[in-house]
Structures are given as structure tokens and as C-alpha cells.
Design an enzyme around this catalytic site. Structure first.
Site, mmCIF file in Angstrom:
data_model
loop_
_atom_site.group_PDB
_atom_site.id
_atom_site.type_symbol
_atom_site.label_atom_id
_atom_site.label_comp_id
_atom_site.label_asym_id
_atom_site.label_seq_id
_atom_site.Cartn_x
_atom_site.Cartn_y
_atom_site.Cartn_z
ATOM 1 N N GLY A 13 -66.709 -1.554 13.599
ATOM 2 C CA GLY A 13 -66.764 -2.365 14.823
ATOM 3 C C GLY A 13 -67.089 -1.515 16.046
ATOM 4 O O GLY A 13 -67.945 -1.883 16.867
ATOM 5 N N ARG A 87 -65.391 -3.617 -4.246
ATOM 6 C CA ARG A 87 -65.485 -4.504 -3.083
ATOM 7 C C ARG A 87 -64.699 -5.784 -3.328
ATOM 8 O O ARG A 87 -64.118 -6.365 -2.432
ATOM 9 C CB ARG A 87 -66.958 -4.848 -2.821
ATOM 10 N N THR A 118 -67.662 -7.750 7.171
ATOM 11 C CA THR A 118 -66.503 -7.515 6.300
ATOM 12 C C THR A 118 -66.861 -7.769 4.836
ATOM 13 O O THR A 118 -67.525 -8.749 4.512
ATOM 14 C CB THR A 118 -65.345 -8.455 6.727
ATOM 15 N N HIS A 174 -74.486 -7.840 -1.895
ATOM 16 C CA HIS A 174 -74.138 -6.493 -1.435
ATOM 17 C C HIS A 174 -73.127 -5.916 -2.421
ATOM 18 O O HIS A 174 -71.951 -5.798 -2.127
ATOM 19 C CB HIS A 174 -73.540 -6.593 -0.035
HETATM 20 N N1 APR Z 1 -57.950 -9.549 13.652
HETATM 21 C C1 APR Z 1 -58.598 -8.559 14.293
HETATM 22 N N2 APR Z 1 -58.740 -7.328 13.771
HETATM 23 C C2 APR Z 1 -58.213 -7.081 12.578
HETATM 24 C C3 APR Z 1 -57.523 -8.082 11.841
HETATM 25 C C4 APR Z 1 -57.394 -9.367 12.432
HETATM 26 N N3 APR Z 1 -56.784 -10.371 11.806
HETATM 27 N N4 APR Z 1 -57.102 -7.542 10.674
HETATM 28 C C5 APR Z 1 -57.523 -6.260 10.670
HETATM 29 N N5 APR Z 1 -58.185 -5.982 11.808
HETATM 30 C C6 APR Z 1 -58.770 -4.721 12.250
HETATM 31 C C7 APR Z 1 -57.931 -3.503 11.901
HETATM 32 O O1 APR Z 1 -56.856 -3.372 12.819
HETATM 33 C C8 APR Z 1 -58.947 -2.378 12.005
HETATM 34 O O2 APR Z 1 -58.950 -1.785 13.275
HETATM 35 O O3 APR Z 1 -60.000 -4.472 11.562
HETATM 36 C C9 APR Z 1 -60.272 -3.083 11.751
HETATM 37 C C10 APR Z 1 -60.999 -2.567 10.517
HETATM 38 O O4 APR Z 1 -61.375 -1.270 10.786
HETATM 39 P P1 APR Z 1 -61.354 -0.082 9.709
HETATM 40 O O5 APR Z 1 -60.073 -0.122 8.963
HETATM 41 O O6 APR Z 1 -61.753 1.169 10.424
HETATM 42 O O7 APR Z 1 -62.489 -0.524 8.662
HETATM 43 P P2 APR Z 1 -64.068 -0.327 8.842
HETATM 44 O O8 APR Z 1 -64.476 0.945 8.204
HETATM 45 O O9 APR Z 1 -64.449 -0.589 10.245
HETATM 46 O O10 APR Z 1 -64.606 -1.507 7.896
HETATM 47 C C11 APR Z 1 -64.465 -2.858 8.274
HETATM 48 O O11 APR Z 1 -66.513 -3.555 7.264
HETATM 49 O O12 APR Z 1 -68.050 -2.398 5.962
HETATM 50 C C12 APR Z 1 -66.966 -3.269 5.952
HETATM 51 O O13 APR Z 1 -65.874 -2.802 3.829
HETATM 52 C C13 APR Z 1 -65.762 -2.692 5.229
HETATM 53 O O14 APR Z 1 -64.596 -4.768 5.127
HETATM 54 C C14 APR Z 1 -64.671 -3.533 5.813
HETATM 55 C C15 APR Z 1 -65.116 -3.770 7.254
#
Ligand code: APR
Length: 312
Positions: A13, A87, A118, A174
Site C-alpha cells: 500500500g 496464496r 490483496t 495470479h
Molecule cells: N483494514 C485496513 N487495513 C488492514 C485491515 C483492515 N481490516 N486488515 C489488515 N490491514 C492492514 C495491516 O495493518 C497492514 O498494514 O493491511 C496491511 C498489509 O500490509 P503488509 O502486512 O505489509 O502486507 P503487504 O506486503 O503490503 O501485502 C498486502 O497484497 O500482494 C498482496 O499477498 C499480498 O495480500 C497481501 C497484500
């Protein structure tokens, strides 16, 4: 002024926010459930604006009210894949998160286009569509752009040519069953099948299919984020600037390629209204059966997800 909300201010993000602002495409609101984190990352990104010479506002929040009237909502909220985790293991947890995020965001921005990131991607995109009840052309998944970028990188590495001249096309889901298309992957118009022996082409396709897992294995914790973030930002730019890019995107198939009622990666014209058209190209029998197999596996996972969500 365009406004893009990115939900989930984690690795992917924050990278989407960074590229969208750096490309001077839109103002960005970063939302996360963790208190302070989206605010901190947004302020940090804002403080890089003078160095990049753009005037985009980047704002962090834990409140969906701040996302009001967004043009695009990018959904990256969820948990990331860990080593050894498929996944599809992510399915249950991420389905509940994506459902909640889709409901909250669309309340604030009923006219927005949703781009899901996601995983498991194709299934989450289907869920975002059924949850929001938006027209299918406004709910799009990011996968094909990333998988094609990976394929392009491996082709450029193999042939020692500039990535600038390499285009590639990867269709299907994917996941392990994605369908790289060497016939439609070229170095400045020359199909790679003319430039490489069949076994090398197959090796590059395999590396592309395993591209996400390769990064996961190296990182040890977390999954890829630079290329995924850049891929989502490319789609955001195509929509906001109404570019009519022909990109492989995860879209709702309603008979195209003989596929029905499934979200799967297909060649798409992407512009201001979202998916303007799904482009149908003639596939060989093998390519078509690989695409169908991939779509069938997504459909099975959609059914599994629907059962899991009923059980929650
Ligand atoms: N509302 C908002 N944010 C949320 C929620 C929610 N209900 N649940 C989780 N999050 C946030 C987490 O707090 C975290 O900061 O989503 C973020 C996910 O970030 P990371 O753990 O760093 O994961 P990231 O590597 O960014 O991947 C996110 O993208 O490529 C896909 O497989 C990957 O599904 C994953 C997604």
C-alpha cells in the site's frame, strides 16, 4: 484533482501511494487499522514531495470518512504470504478483511473504481465485486501487469536487452496456473519464440509462474512489494489519465474466451470508466486449455470462499 484511496498502508500500500504521488497522478489517502502508521508513512512521503517536485497531498488516516469521494480505491489490506504458505491459505482471513474494506469504502465513494491487490487476487476481486455490487467494469484486479512485468524482466535478463523493448503478456489467474504467452511476448515486436530455444522460453515461463514465491523465499518474512506497488500504480494512472492502455487485468469474464461468471486475467483496455473492453485474441488449443484450467481453479476457490464466509 483526482483522489486515490489506498487501504492497507503496509509494504504494498505504501509503495502504491509513493508511485502514484511521484508520477503526479493523484492525491492519496492511506488508510490502515494500525493507529499512527498510515499517518506516519504519509507524512514521510509528503516530506519527499519537494525532492520529487510534485504537489500531491498524501494523507494518512484510520477513518474511512477521510476517503470520501475517491476516484479509485486500491485494496491492499490483508495479511501477506509467509514462506511455505500458498496464496490460497490466505483465503479465509483476507476474505473477511476485503469484504469489510469494500463495504466501508464504497459507502464513502459510491462512484469509485476499485483495484484489488490483496491475495488470493482473483477470488478477492470477485468478492469485492459481489460485496459492492458495482458494475463489473469498475472492479478490477491487479495481477497480469505484475506477472507480465516479471516475465519482461526475465526476458531482458536472458537476452541482455533493454527492458524498454520488451513487452509480455500473461493471462489467467495470479497463481501457479497463470498462463504466460510467449507467442505474444516480444522484443520490439520480435516474438521471443524467434529469439530463444523452446527450453529457455519454458524456463522463463516457469520463473514467472514462481515469481512471487521466489521473492517470498528470499525475504523470509513478507512478500514482494516494489513491483506489485508499481503495477497497481500503473493501473491507477491508466484509469485517472484515461489512457486506454491494453493491459492484462483480472476482470469479470461473461462469455469471453468461453469463460463465464469468474474473475480471471484477460487482455483489457483500461481507461477512465475502468474496463472499456476485454480484447479477445485467438489462442492455440493448448493456450486456451491452460486458461480454462486456471479459470476453473479460481471458480473452485470462489466456491470455497463463499462457503467459508457463510460459516463465519
Ligand atoms: N483494514 C485496513 N487495513 C488492514 C485491515 C483492515 N481490516 N486488515 C489488515 N490491514 C492492514 C495491516 O495493518 C497492514 O498494514 O493491511 C496491511 C498489509 O500490509 P503488509 O502486512 O505489509 O502486507 P503487504 O506486503 O503490503 O501485502 C498486502 O497484497 O500482494 C498482496 O499477498 C499480498 O495480500 C497481501 C497484500
Amino acid at each position: 484533482m483526482s483522489k486515490v484511496t489506498v487501504v492497507g498502508a503496509g509494504n504494498v500500500g505504501a509503495t502504491v501511494a509513493q508511485y502514484v504521488a511521484e508520477k503526479d497522478v493523484a492525491d492519496v489517502v492511506l488508510v490502515d487499522i494500525i493507529d499512527g502508521m498510515p499517518q506516519g508513512k504519509s507524512l514521510d512521503l509528503y516530506e519527499a514531495a519537494p525532492l520529487h517536485g510534485h504537489d500531491r497531498k498524501i494523507f494518512g488516516s484510520n477513518d474511512y470518512k477521510d476517503t470520501k469521494d475517491s476516484d479509485i480505491i486500491v485494496v491492499t489490506a490483508g495479511i501477506a504470504r509467509k514462506p511455505g504458505m500458498s496464496r490460497d491459505d490466505l483465503l479465509k482471513t483476507n476474505a473477511s478483511i476485503v469484504q469489510a474494506v469494500a463495504k466501508e469504502t464504497i459507502k464513502q465513494s459510491p462512484n469509485a473504481i476499485i483495484i484489488t491487490v490483496t491475495n488470493p487476487l482473483d477470488v478477492m476481486t470477485y468478492l469485492a465485486w459481489t460485496t459492492t455490487k458495482l458494475p463489473a467494469q469498475k472492479v478490477i484486479g491487479m495481477a497480469g501487469v505484475l506477472d507480465s512485468a516479471r516475465f519482461q524482466t526475465f526476458i531482458a535478463m536472458e537476452l541482455n536487452v533493454s527492458v524498454e523493448d520488451v513487452r509480455a503478456m500473461v493471462l489467467g489467474g495470479h497463481g501457479d496456473l497463470m498462463v504466460p504467452l510467449p507467442r505474444f511476448s516480444t522484443v520490439n515486436g520480435i516474438p521471443i519464440t524467434e529469439l530463444l530455444p523452446a527450453d529457455r522460453v519454458e524456463a522463463l515461463c516457469k520463473r514467472t509462474r514462481d515469481g512471487g514465491a521466489e521473492i517470498v523465499a528470499l525475504l523470509k518474512s513478507g512478500s514482494a512489494f516494489y513491483a506489485p506497488g508499481a503495477s497497481a500504480a500503473e493501473m491507477v494512472e491508466a484509469v485517472i489519465r484515461d489512457k486506454n492502455r491494453l493491459l492484462p487485468c483480472c476482470v469479470y469474464a461473461d462469455g469471453q474466451y468461453g469463460l463465464k461468471d469468474v474473475y480471471v486475467g484477460l487482455p483489457t483496455i483500461l481507461g477512465r470508466e475502468g474496463v472499456k473492453k476485454i480484447v479477445e485474441i485467438k489462442l492455440t488449443a493448448d493456450e486456451h486449455s491452460a486458461l480454462k484450467k486456471s479459470a476453473d481453479s479460481i471458480r473452485e476457490n470462489i466456491n470455497v470462499m463463499n462457503q467459508l464466509l457463510v460459516a463465519v
